[in-house]
Design an enzyme around this catalytic site. Sequence first.
Site, short mmCIF file in Angstrom:
data_model
loop_
_atom_site.label_atom_id
_atom_site.label_comp_id
_atom_site.label_asym_id
_atom_site.label_seq_id
_atom_site.Cartn_x
_atom_site.Cartn_y
_atom_site.Cartn_z
CB CYS A 167 -0.89 -0.05 1.24
SG CYS A 167 -1.67 1.49 1.70
CB CYS A 196 0.63 1.51 4.11
SG CYS A 196 -1.13 1.16 4.15
#
Length: 99
Positions: A28, A31
């Site tokens: 991600c 992230c």
Amino acid sequence: MYKKLLKSELNNEHLKGKAIVAFRATWCPPCQMIGPELKQISENSNDINVFDFDVDQNREFAHEMGVSSIPSLFIYQNGQFVQKTTGYLPADELKKLFK
């Protein structure tokens, strides 16, 4: 303090003082962007603990916590849940969540 954990290792440590329980994933991009911000907070703010969970390794815990998008951050202060936030935030904005 910054710790990458599995749920079994948390032992309610997040209920002491100020804590961020973060749910992220290696695949991600947002992230990965917030990772250095979380580490910066833990290094520059001795009173904020960061507990980092990979959703792929902690699927059941993420489901338990109601994580539907990542990164998801759960803010705790003195044993009480304060708020949840999703998406990228810089370190200075993350610190403001405790005020």
